[in-house]
Design a protein around this motif. Structure first.
Motif, PDB file in Angstrom:
ATOM      1  N   ASP A   1       3.082  -8.883 -21.480  1.00  0.00           N
ATOM      2  CA  ASP A   1       2.151  -7.788 -21.222  1.00  0.00           C
ATOM      3  C   ASP A   1       2.816  -6.714 -20.363  1.00  0.00           C
ATOM      4  OD1 ASP A   1      -0.111  -8.776 -22.567  1.00  0.00           O
ATOM      5  OD2 ASP A   1      -0.611 -10.067 -20.874  1.00  0.00           O
ATOM      6  N   VAL A   2       2.648  -5.470 -20.766  1.00  0.00           N
ATOM      7  CA  VAL A   2       2.951  -4.339 -19.888  1.00  0.00           C
ATOM      8  C   VAL A   2       1.644  -3.994 -19.193  1.00  0.00           C
ATOM      9  CG1 VAL A   2       3.720  -1.939 -19.759  1.00  0.00           C
ATOM     10  CG2 VAL A   2       4.768  -3.501 -21.409  1.00  0.00           C
ATOM     11  N   VAL A   3       1.659  -3.989 -17.868  1.00  0.00           N
ATOM     12  CA  VAL A   3       0.412  -3.853 -17.114  1.00  0.00           C
ATOM     13  C   VAL A   3       0.532  -2.773 -16.052  1.00  0.00           C
ATOM     14  CG1 VAL A   3      -0.103  -6.303 -17.450  1.00  0.00           C
ATOM     15  CG2 VAL A   3       1.021  -5.567 -15.351  1.00  0.00           C
ATOM     16  N   MET A   4      -0.623  -2.332 -15.593  1.00  0.00           N
ATOM     17  CA  MET A   4      -0.704  -1.547 -14.361  1.00  0.00           C
ATOM     18  C   MET A   4      -1.159  -2.494 -13.270  1.00  0.00           C
ATOM     19  SD  MET A   4      -3.216   1.638 -13.241  1.00  0.00           S
ATOM     20  CE  MET A   4      -2.251   2.964 -13.947  1.00  0.00           C
ATOM     21  N   ILE A   5      -0.502  -2.462 -12.132  1.00  0.00           N
ATOM     22  CA  ILE A   5      -0.925  -3.296 -11.019  1.00  0.00           C
ATOM     23  C   ILE A   5      -1.442  -2.411  -9.890  1.00  0.00           C
ATOM     24  CG2 ILE A   5       0.632  -5.191 -11.571  1.00  0.00           C
ATOM     25  CD1 ILE A   5       2.474  -4.209  -9.310  1.00  0.00           C
ATOM     26  N   ARG A   6      -2.431  -2.948  -9.173  1.00  0.00           N
ATOM     27  CA  ARG A   6      -2.980  -2.286  -7.988  1.00  0.00           C
ATOM     28  C   ARG A   6      -3.087  -3.320  -6.879  1.00  0.00           C
ATOM     29  NH1 ARG A   6      -7.220   0.151 -11.725  1.00  0.00           N
ATOM     30  NH2 ARG A   6      -8.598  -1.471 -10.944  1.00  0.00           N
ATOM     31  N   PRO A   7      -3.133  -2.894  -5.623  1.00  0.00           N
ATOM     32  CA  PRO A   7      -3.298  -3.870  -4.544  1.00  0.00           C
ATOM     33  C   PRO A   7      -4.644  -4.565  -4.661  1.00  0.00           C
ATOM     34  CG  PRO A   7      -3.082  -1.614  -3.667  1.00  0.00           C
ATOM     35  CD  PRO A   7      -3.030  -1.524  -5.145  1.00  0.00           C
ATOM     36  N   SER A   8      -4.666  -5.868  -4.542  1.00  0.00           N
ATOM     37  CA  SER A   8      -5.915  -6.605  -4.662  1.00  0.00           C
ATOM     38  C   SER A   8      -6.782  -6.356  -3.434  1.00  0.00           C
ATOM     39  CB  SER A   8      -5.646  -8.103  -4.818  1.00  0.00           C
ATOM     40  OG  SER A   8      -4.910  -8.593  -3.714  1.00  0.00           O
ATOM     41  N   GLY A   9      -8.089  -6.392  -3.649  1.00  0.00           N
ATOM     42  CA  GLY A   9      -9.028  -6.231  -2.551  1.00  0.00           C
ATOM     43  C   GLY A   9      -9.270  -4.798  -2.137  1.00  0.00           C
TER      44      GLY A   9
ATOM     45  N   GLY B   1       0.786  -1.227   0.000  1.00  0.00           N
ATOM     46  CA  GLY B   1       0.000   0.000   0.000  1.00  0.00           C
ATOM     47  C   GLY B   1       0.812   1.268   0.000  1.00  0.00           C
ATOM     48  N   ARG B   2       2.136   1.176  -0.168  1.00  0.00           N
ATOM     49  CA  ARG B   2       2.964   2.383  -0.218  1.00  0.00           C
ATOM     50  C   ARG B   2       2.908   3.049  -1.594  1.00  0.00           C
ATOM     51  NH1 ARG B   2       6.792  -0.732   3.311  1.00  0.00           N
ATOM     52  NH2 ARG B   2       7.851  -1.462   1.416  1.00  0.00           N
ATOM     53  N   ALA B   3       2.469   2.297  -2.603  1.00  0.00           N
ATOM     54  CA  ALA B   3       2.213   2.842  -3.936  1.00  0.00           C
ATOM     55  C   ALA B   3       0.777   2.490  -4.323  1.00  0.00           C
ATOM     56  CB  ALA B   3       3.193   2.280  -4.963  1.00  0.00           C
ATOM     57  N   ASP B   4       0.086   3.443  -4.941  1.00  0.00           N
ATOM     58  CA  ASP B   4      -1.296   3.196  -5.360  1.00  0.00           C
ATOM     59  C   ASP B   4      -1.360   2.296  -6.580  1.00  0.00           C
ATOM     60  OD1 ASP B   4      -2.777   5.045  -3.503  1.00  0.00           O
ATOM     61  OD2 ASP B   4      -1.425   6.486  -4.451  1.00  0.00           O
ATOM     62  N   CYS B   5      -0.336   2.363  -7.418  1.00  0.00           N
ATOM     63  CA  CYS B   5      -0.310   1.525  -8.617  1.00  0.00           C
ATOM     64  C   CYS B   5       1.138   1.371  -9.066  1.00  0.00           C
ATOM     65  CB  CYS B   5      -1.170   2.119  -9.737  1.00  0.00           C
ATOM     66  SG  CYS B   5      -0.655   3.770 -10.265  1.00  0.00           S
ATOM     67  N   GLY B   6       1.376   0.378  -9.911  1.00  0.00           N
ATOM     68  CA  GLY B   6       2.705   0.134 -10.447  1.00  0.00           C
ATOM     69  C   GLY B   6       2.616  -0.175 -11.926  1.00  0.00           C
ATOM     70  N   LEU B   7       3.689   0.088 -12.653  1.00  0.00           N
ATOM     71  CA  LEU B   7       3.755  -0.182 -14.090  1.00  0.00           C
ATOM     72  C   LEU B   7       4.897  -1.141 -14.362  1.00  0.00           C
ATOM     73  CD1 LEU B   7       3.454   3.467 -15.461  1.00  0.00           C
ATOM     74  CD2 LEU B   7       1.605   1.870 -14.957  1.00  0.00           C
ATOM     75  N   GLY B   8       4.728  -1.977 -15.385  1.00  0.00           N
ATOM     76  CA  GLY B   8       5.818  -2.854 -15.777  1.00  0.00           C
ATOM     77  C   GLY B   8       5.320  -4.208 -16.224  1.00  0.00           C
ATOM     78  N   THR B   9       6.213  -5.173 -16.207  1.00  0.00           N
ATOM     79  CA  THR B   9       5.897  -6.565 -16.531  1.00  0.00           C
ATOM     80  C   THR B   9       6.178  -7.389 -15.290  1.00  0.00           C
ATOM     81  OG1 THR B   9       8.137  -6.912 -17.386  1.00  0.00           O
ATOM     82  CG2 THR B   9       6.449  -6.242 -18.967  1.00  0.00           C
ATOM     83  N   PHE B  10       5.216  -8.207 -14.907  1.00  0.00           N
ATOM     84  CA  PHE B  10       5.299  -8.895 -13.627  1.00  0.00           C
ATOM     85  C   PHE B  10       4.943 -10.372 -13.793  1.00  0.00           C
ATOM     86  CE2 PHE B  10       3.985  -4.511 -13.057  1.00  0.00           C
ATOM     87  CZ  PHE B  10       4.987  -4.032 -12.224  1.00  0.00           C
ATOM     88  N   SER B  11       5.525 -11.188 -12.943  1.00  0.00           N
ATOM     89  CA  SER B  11       5.270 -12.619 -12.974  1.00  0.00           C
ATOM     90  C   SER B  11       3.800 -12.911 -12.709  1.00  0.00           C
ATOM     91  CB  SER B  11       6.141 -13.330 -11.937  1.00  0.00           C
ATOM     92  OG  SER B  11       5.755 -14.674 -11.797  1.00  0.00           O
TER      93      SER B  11
END
Length: 314
Positions: A268-276, A141-151
């Protein structure tokens, strides 16, 4: 205790107007209903709020004390409602975005400029970090979202695909490979290779390409940053296999790029957010702007060459 906002509003209106009649007119309600609300409030509080005369009502000592406290409650509530409306209408807010350094450099400046133009009240903070650090910052929760490629096996995050990216060959413009339209991975067998270190997800994909083509991978230079790899390529010290978005850093430089095939490796280049957790309106606004920025960068051809190949998610 079951005190309602309607009871408090009725009390404050009577206190300000000085009569039940004027207060009822202000609140657009019948006077008996207003009187009933005030009596219910007095009953809940266990004190008398008004001394009633034939012409006016006056606050008791307890009424004056309750007026000060309840007026502050209503002010704070009104402020909270306005703030919520501002957020919902994307007039204010703060976003912390985590992204790899090169992707941050390519995408975030133009996205932030556009966000400030559309929603000047929204602030953006940036964390430029490695992929594993990005996931940690988002998950905690220290970042609202992230960019990149993730496992695909990373848990605690939700993924919103933004675009597809493939690995390409980068070489000096004078290199013989610059005359080719595309290259199979097998042709890299005897080439001096510039690659990223093994803590990079890109390096792992390069290893997949070499293994699939059944050629040995013997890096001449191993570096931590894509910008360093591009500088070595520009000096014609070797060739590099890098993601398509690195094209943005080659404009005006004597560097040629060619699609790699047999196999084509894409992710895929994606935006990630904390689940839930529900994303804030500010984050949703930023995501929409980021997609439009990626479409503009898409002129650089983020996608694959169209050849069938290995589809990777990291």
């Amino acid at each position: 205790m079951a005190i309602s906002l309607r009871q408090i509003q009725s009390f404050l209106s009577v206190a300000e107007c000085g009569t039940f009649t004027k207060a009822a007119e202000r609140l657009h309600m019948a006077q008996p209903a207003l009187s009933q609300l005030v009596r219910e409030l007095e009953r809940e509080l266990g004190i008398r709020l008004f001394d009633r005369t034939t012409r006016r009502v006056e606050l008791t000592e307890g009424g004056r004390e309750f007026q000060g406290a309840s007026a502050k409650i209503m002010h704070d509530l009104d402020l909270a409602v306005r703030n919520a409306n501002n957020l919902a209408e994307r007039r204010r807010g703060r976003i912390v975005v985590a992204a790899p350094p090169l992707l941050a450099a390519i995408l975030l400046p133009s996205a932030i400029v556009e966000l400030r133009q559309r929603h000047p009240g929204i602030e953006v903070a940036i964390i430029d970090a490695r992929t594993d650090k990005i996931v940690e910052e988002v998950r905690l929760g220290r970042a609202d979202c992230g960019l990149g490629t993730f496992s695909a096996i990373e848990d605690g995050i939700e993924r919103m695909p933004l675009t597809r990216d493939s690995l390409m060959l980068f070489c000096a413009s004078a290199h013989p490979f610059a005359a080719r339209t595309s290259l199979p991975w097998a042709d890299l067998a005897e080439q001096p290779l510039i690659t990223l270190t093994r803590d990079s997800g890109i390096r792992l994909l390069v290893e997949v390409g070499y293994e699939t083509a059944e050629v040995p991978l013997r890096p001449l230079y191993e570096v931590s940053q894509i910008t360093t790899a591009l500088a070595l390529v520009e000096a014609d010290l070797g060739v590099a296999v890098l993601p398509t978005y690195a094209l943005a850093m080659t404009s005006g430089r004597p560097i040629a790029t060619r699609p790699l095939v047999e196999p084509t490796i894409a992710r895929d280049v994606v935006m990630i957010r904390p689940s839930g957790r529900s994303p804030s309106p500010a984050v949703l606004a930023f995501e929409a702007i980021l997609r439009s920025c990626i479409r503009r960068v898409g002129d650089l051809d983020w996608g694959t060459s169209g050849e069938p190949g290995v589809q990777q998610t990291r």
